[in-house]
Write an enzyme that holds these catalytic residues in place. Sequence first.
Site, short mmCIF file in Angstrom:
data_model
loop_
_atom_site.label_atom_id
_atom_site.label_comp_id
_atom_site.label_asym_id
_atom_site.label_seq_id
_atom_site.Cartn_x
_atom_site.Cartn_y
_atom_site.Cartn_z
CG ASN A 161 81.90 -49.03 101.69
OD1 ASN A 161 81.47 -48.75 102.98
ND2 ASN A 161 81.52 -48.19 100.63
CD GLU A 215 77.31 -42.31 102.78
OE1 GLU A 215 76.42 -42.31 101.62
OE2 GLU A 215 78.29 -42.68 103.02
CB CYS A 217 78.35 -44.06 99.05
SG CYS A 217 79.60 -43.41 100.26
O1 G3H Z 1 81.02 -45.67 100.77
C1 G3H Z 1 80.98 -44.40 101.42
C2 G3H Z 1 82.08 -43.55 101.89
O2 G3H Z 1 81.66 -42.68 102.92
C3 G3H Z 1 82.91 -43.01 100.85
O3 G3H Z 1 84.19 -42.70 101.34
O4 G3H Z 1 85.10 -41.05 99.76
O5 G3H Z 1 86.59 -41.83 101.35
O6 G3H Z 1 85.84 -43.40 99.82
P1 G3H Z 1 85.49 -42.32 100.50
#
Ligand code: G3H
Length: 496
Positions: A169, A264, A298
Amino acid sequence: MAGTGVFADILDGDVYKYYADGEWKNSSSGKSVAIINPTTRKTQYKVQACTQEEVNKVMDSAKTAQKSWAKTPLWKRAELLHKAAAILKEHKAPIAECLVKEIAKPAKDAVTEVVRSGDLVSYTAEEGVRILGEGKFLVSDSFPGNQRTKYCLSSKIPLGVILAIPPFNYPVNLAVSKIAPALIAGNSLVLKPPTQGAVSALHMVHCFHLAGFPKGLISCVTGKGSEIGDFLTMHPGVNCISFTGGDTGIAISKKAGMIPLQMELGGKDACIVLEDADLDLVAANIIKGGFSYSGQRCTAVKVILVMESVADVLVEKVKEKVAKLTVGAPEDDCDITPVVSESSANFIEGLVKDAKEKGAKFCQEYKRDGNLIWPLLLDNVRPDMRIAWEEPFGPVLPVIRINSVEEGIHHCNASNFGLQGCVFTKDVNKAILISDAMETGTVQINSAPARGPDHFPFQGLKDSGIGSQGVTNSINMMTKMKTTVINLPTPSYTMG
Ligand code: G3H
C-alpha cells in the site's frame, strides 16, 4: 513515463531489472514475476525472479559496502540523502504512474506519496546529523563504591545490513522510511519490495542510484516469496529486519535470528464516539479515515463504536458523505478504486456475506465489479460477526452501537490488534482517560488514526507489531550503543 528517460536503464524488453552492486541486472533464472494491474486485472509489468544465489551475492556486497560507508562522514551521508530526495521529487510523475498502475492508488494520492517520501528522506538526513552526532559521557563516581577513575564515552554505531520489506500500500513511502534511517546511521540496505508495488520501488531505488551512493550499499531484489522470502529473512548476513505488512511478520519474527526487528502488522483501529462529539467532524474523519485509498491502510478506521444516543444521527451523516464518494479508476482520481487483488476482493466479500447472514444493516447496497468494491457502511454490527474483529483492508466499515464508554474500550482492547484508535469528544479530560485505557500504540483525539506526520512515533501493540517507527525511533533502532571506557590510574579530581 515509467521505464523511459532516466529510467530506461532499469528495463530490459518488458521485464524490469533488479539492482545489485550499483548496476541494473537480469536474473540468471531467466524467469519473471507478473504484476497484475488491479483495475484491468491484466499483466501490467514484469520483474525479475531473483535466485537464492543472487541474494547471497547481494548480501556479500552489502556487507563489504557497509564497512566503508560506516567510515563515511555523517555530513556526507546526509548530503547524498538530500540529493536522492531531490531526484525523487523531480521524478514524481513516472513513479506516481507506477503506483496508479500497480496498486490502483488514486492519481493525486500517488503523487503525494512520492513527495511525502522525498520530504521523509530529507528530514531523516537532518535528524540523523543531529542525533547521531551526539553521544553520552559518564563518570564512574556516581555509582556507589567507585572513585572518578573511569570515563565512559557512548555513541551509536550501525548494525550492519538492514533488510527492508515494505507493503503493497506504500511501496515507496514505507520503503524510504526504512532506507533513509538505515543509510544515515551507516548501514547498508537490502530491499525486497512487495510484488505489487515492485516497479514503483525500482524507480525509487534508481533515484538513489542517480544520487551516487556507493556500489553495493543499496540493493533491490525482486522475486517470488516462495523462492527468496524465507531465504532473505533467515539469511545469516542480515543484521536487522524492518517489515511492514500482514501476518507474515509474525512468521518472520519466529524464524529470524537474534537480530533487532521492527514490525508493523496492521490494525483494527477503533473510532469511539461519545455523546458530546462534534458529529460533523466525526463524519468527515470517518470518511477520510475509513475510505481513503479504499480502506487499504493499516491505520484506517476499521470499526466505529458509537454511543447509541447519537448513532442514528452519525450514521445518517456518514451515509450522506459515502453517497458523494466517487468510485472508479485510479487514473480518474476516484476516491474508491479497485482493491489490490482478486483474492483481497474475495476476502472482503466473505466478510460482507458473513455480516449479511448474521443480520447487519446495510446502509448501501453491496456492489462489486472485479476488484472494485463500492463503499459500504454496515450498521448494527454485533461482536459475533467477523467484520467486528477482522480487518477487511477494503472500503467496508462496520458500526457497533454501544451503551457505555467502557463497552467501547472493552471492544477495542479485546482485539488482537493494537495499532491506533481514536476518540471523539469535547471533554478533553475524558479523552485522556479513554486514551490511557485503550491498548493501542497511538490514540488520536478528535481526528482519524494516521501514521503521519512521518516524524511522529508510530508503533503497534499486540499483533500490530514490535518496536517503534517514526524518523528518530527508526534511526535509533538501526544502531547499537558502543562505549569506550578510559581507565585512569588515579581519580581525575585529585590534582590542584
Ligand atoms: O498502511 C500502513 C501505513 O503505515 C499507514 O500510513 O497512516 O500514512 O496512511 P498512513
